[in-house]
Design a protein around this motif. Structure first.
Motif, PDB file in Angstrom:
ATOM      1  N   SER A  29      29.929  47.750  43.797  1.00 22.79           N
ATOM      2  CA  SER A  29      30.372  46.893  45.086  1.00 22.79           C
ATOM      3  C   SER A  29      29.803  47.685  46.143  1.00 22.79           C
ATOM      4  CB  SER A  29      31.563  46.286  44.900  1.00 22.79           C
ATOM      5  OG  SER A  29      31.807  45.441  43.739  1.00 22.79           O
ATOM      6  N   ILE A  81      30.169  39.400  51.666  1.00 25.01           N
ATOM      7  CA  ILE A  81      31.671  38.796  51.372  1.00 25.01           C
ATOM      8  C   ILE A  81      31.794  38.866  50.153  1.00 25.01           C
ATOM      9  CG2 ILE A  81      33.160  36.546  51.613  1.00 25.01           C
ATOM     10  CD1 ILE A  81      31.425  35.890  54.310  1.00 25.01           C
ATOM     11  N   ALA A  82      30.926  38.477  49.117  1.00 27.53           N
ATOM     12  CA  ALA A  82      31.110  38.428  47.474  1.00 27.53           C
ATOM     13  C   ALA A  82      31.563  39.900  47.263  1.00 27.53           C
ATOM     14  CB  ALA A  82      29.975  37.980  46.900  1.00 27.53           C
ATOM     15  N   ARG A  84      32.750  42.366  48.778  1.00 28.76           N
ATOM     16  CA  ARG A  84      34.025  42.788  49.217  1.00 28.76           C
ATOM     17  C   ARG A  84      35.097  42.160  48.496  1.00 28.76           C
ATOM     18  NH1 ARG A  84      34.213  47.255  51.819  1.00 28.76           N
ATOM     19  NH2 ARG A  84      32.927  47.553  53.485  1.00 28.76           N
ATOM     20  N   TYR A  85      35.128  40.940  48.017  1.00 27.14           N
ATOM     21  CA  TYR A  85      36.019  40.175  47.196  1.00 27.14           C
ATOM     22  C   TYR A  85      35.958  40.646  45.898  1.00 27.14           C
ATOM     23  CZ  TYR A  85      38.352  36.774  50.285  1.00 27.14           C
ATOM     24  OH  TYR A  85      38.695  36.085  51.262  1.00 27.14           O
ATOM     25  N   THR A  86      35.185  41.171  45.265  1.00 23.82           N
ATOM     26  CA  THR A  86      34.877  41.965  44.268  1.00 23.82           C
ATOM     27  C   THR A  86      35.882  42.774  43.739  1.00 23.82           C
ATOM     28  OG1 THR A  86      32.633  41.034  43.631  1.00 23.82           O
ATOM     29  CG2 THR A  86      33.344  42.620  42.129  1.00 23.82           C
ATOM     30  N   ASN A  87      36.092  43.758  44.797  1.00 22.70           N
ATOM     31  CA  ASN A  87      36.789  44.821  44.816  1.00 22.70           C
ATOM     32  C   ASN A  87      38.206  44.665  44.561  1.00 22.70           C
ATOM     33  OD1 ASN A  87      34.943  46.904  44.673  1.00 22.70           O
ATOM     34  ND2 ASN A  87      34.938  46.881  46.847  1.00 22.70           N
ATOM     35  N   ARG A  88      38.786  43.354  44.782  1.00 20.72           N
ATOM     36  CA  ARG A  88      40.066  43.002  44.900  1.00 20.72           C
ATOM     37  C   ARG A  88      40.691  42.815  43.205  1.00 20.72           C
ATOM     38  NH1 ARG A  88      41.672  38.684  49.463  1.00 20.72           N
ATOM     39  NH2 ARG A  88      40.842  39.793  51.245  1.00 20.72           N
ATOM     40  N   THR A  91      45.069  38.617  40.009  1.00 21.02           N
ATOM     41  CA  THR A  91      46.369  37.847  40.434  1.00 21.02           C
ATOM     42  C   THR A  91      46.876  37.100  39.380  1.00 21.02           C
ATOM     43  OG1 THR A  91      45.487  36.119  41.608  1.00 21.02           O
ATOM     44  CG2 THR A  91      45.679  38.187  42.964  1.00 21.02           C
ATOM     45  N   TYR A  98      37.834  38.282  41.067  1.00 23.38           N
ATOM     46  CA  TYR A  98      37.090  37.407  42.103  1.00 23.38           C
ATOM     47  C   TYR A  98      35.617  37.616  41.720  1.00 23.38           C
ATOM     48  CZ  TYR A  98      41.823  36.997  44.261  1.00 23.38           C
ATOM     49  OH  TYR A  98      42.957  36.726  44.485  1.00 23.38           O
ATOM     50  N   ILE A 101      32.947  35.011  42.634  1.00 25.45           N
ATOM     51  CA  ILE A 101      32.541  34.656  43.915  1.00 25.45           C
ATOM     52  C   ILE A 101      31.183  35.131  44.323  1.00 25.45           C
ATOM     53  CG2 ILE A 101      32.880  35.198  46.504  1.00 25.45           C
ATOM     54  CD1 ILE A 101      35.842  35.388  46.133  1.00 25.45           C
ATOM     55  N   GLU A 102      30.738  36.168  43.684  1.00 22.36           N
ATOM     56  CA  GLU A 102      29.311  36.449  43.936  1.00 22.36           C
ATOM     57  C   GLU A 102      28.260  35.576  43.442  1.00 22.36           C
ATOM     58  OE1 GLU A 102      26.527  40.177  42.135  1.00 22.36           O
ATOM     59  OE2 GLU A 102      28.606  40.511  42.145  1.00 22.36           O
TER      60      GLU A 102
END
Length: 318
Positions: A29, A81-82, A84-88, A91, A98, A101-102
Motif C-alpha cells: 500500500s 484514499i483506497a 490508505r484504507y487498505t492498511n486498516r 472490524t 477494507y 475500496i481499491e
C-alpha cells in the motif's frame, strides 16, 4: 519505450517491493501511494504546460488531450484514499477488511475517464460548427510531444509498481496513461494537417482522441468489474491447485476458491489426506499447505486450508 537510466534507478527506490504473506499489505500500500504521488506530480506539470499552450493557441485537439491528462492526474486521488484504507484492520462489521475500496476506486477512475471523453468529444464537435483558427502551431506541436513523454513515463511507472503489488486499478491507470501518451502524440498530426491547409484536422483529431478514451473505459472496465465480481485469472487457480498438490501427504486437491480484495489475494482450498491421519496431523499438514501457497503464489496474503479424509473427499466430489 525505455526510460532513461536515472529514472530506472528512481523506480527502484521508495518503499520496498511486494512481499509475500500478511506483512505485504502495509508495504504494498505504501509503495502504491508512493507511485501515485510521483505520477500525479509528473502529470500535473505536463497538464499545466498544455493548458498554457491551449490558452494562446486555441487548439481543440490539444484541449481534448489536456482534459484527458487532467482527468488522469485526478484519478490518483481515489486510489490514494483506497491505499490508505487498505492498511486498516478488519472490524466486526467489515470482517474482510477494507481492500474492496481499491476496486471501488477503480470504478470512480472509470467514471472520471468517461467524463473526460464526453467533454473532449463535445468540444471537438462544437469546433466543427464553430471553427476557430489555431495559432502558434510550433507551440502546440511541442506541447503534444511533452504530453507524450510525460504520459509514457507515468505509464511505465504505474504499470511496473501495479504489477509488483498486484493492483488491478493501478495497472489499469497505467495503461490509461500509455494511451494518453499516444493521444498526445496524435495532436501533432492535427498540427501537420493545419500547416498543410486543412484546418478541420484539429477537431477531427480531438474527436479521435475521444474515441480512444472510450476504448480505454471499455478495456479497463472489464478488468475492474471482473474483480468486483470475485473473478480471477483461471491460470492462478491452476497455480494454487498445483502448489497445494505438491505438499507431501496431500492426496488430492478438491475445491479452490480465490478472491481479490484490492491488491490482496485470498484463497480457500480443500485437500484430501489419508484416512489414518488424526486431527493434529491433518492440521499440521494444512499449515504446510498454507506455507507452500504463500511461497509459490504471488500476492497471496490469506489462505484457509480445509482437510478431508480421502474417502470422505471422494464421496463429496461424487
Amino acid at each position: 519505450m525505455q526510460l532513461p537510466q536515472f529514472l530506472q534507478d528512481f523506480l527502484k527506490k521508495g518503499p520496498a517491493g511486494a512481499k509475500k504473506g500478511l506483512d505485504a499489505v502495509a508495504t504494498t500500500s505504501e509503495r502504491g501511494i508512493w507511485a501515485l504521488k510521483w505520477s500525479f506530480i509528473m502529470l500535473a506539470i505536463t497538464s499545466a504546460l498544455q493548458v498554457i499552450v491551449f490558452f494562446f493557441s486555441g487548439s481543440t485537439a490539444l484541449l481534448a488531450d489536456t482534459i484527458h491528462n487532467v482527468a488522469d492526474a485526478a484519478t490518483a486521488i481515489p486510489l490514494w484514499i483506497a491505499f490508505r484504507y487498505t492498511n486498516r484492520a478488519p472490524t466486526k462489521r467489515f470482517t474482510y477488511g477494507y481492500g474492496r475500496i481499491e476496486d471501488l476506486a477503480g470504478v470512480i477512475i472509470l467514471l472520471i475517464i468517461l467524463a473526460s471523453g464526453i467533454v473532449a468529444g463535445y468540444e471537438s464537435i462544437q469546433r466543427f460548427y464553430h471553427p476557430e483558427p489555431v495559432k502558434y502551431l510550433w507551440a502546440v506541436a511541442a506541447a503534444s510531444v511533452v504530453g507524450f513523454i510525460g504520459n509514457e513515463a507515468v505509464a511505465i511507472f504505474r504499470i511496473k509498481v501495479g504489477k509488483e503489488i498486484g493492483s488491478a486499478a493501478l495497472i489499469a491507470d497505467g495503461y490509461h496513461a500509455r494511451t494518453d501518451g499516444i493521444a498526445s502524440l496524435s495532436v501533432l498530426l492535427g498540427v501537420i494537417g493545419i500547416w498543410l491547409g486543412f484546418p478541420l484536422a484539429d477537431p477531427i483529431i480531438g474527436l479521435i482522441i475521444s474515441f480512444v478514451i472510450m476504448k480505454i473505459v471499455w478495456r479497463s472496465g472489464k478488468d475492474i468489474f471482473t474483480r468486483l465480481l470475485d473473478g480471477v485469472d483461471p491460470a492462478v487457480v491452476d497455480e494454487v491447485r498445483a502448489s497445494a498438490a505438491k505438499v507431501p501427504g496431500v492426496l488430492g486437491v478438491d475445491r479452490v476458491r480465490l478472491r481479490w480484495l484490492g491488491h490482496k489475494l485470498n484463497a480457500e482450498v480443500d485437500v484430501a489426506v489419508a484416512d489414518t491421519m488424526n486431527v493434529g496431523q491433518a492440521h499440521e499438514l494444512g499449515e504446510q499447505v498454507v506455507a507452500q501457497l504463500r511461497q509459490d503464489v504471488q500476492y497471496l496474503t490469506t489462505a484457509l486450508v480445509h482437510t478431508d479424509a480421502a474417502s470422505a473427499a471422494a464421496h463429496q466430489h461424487a
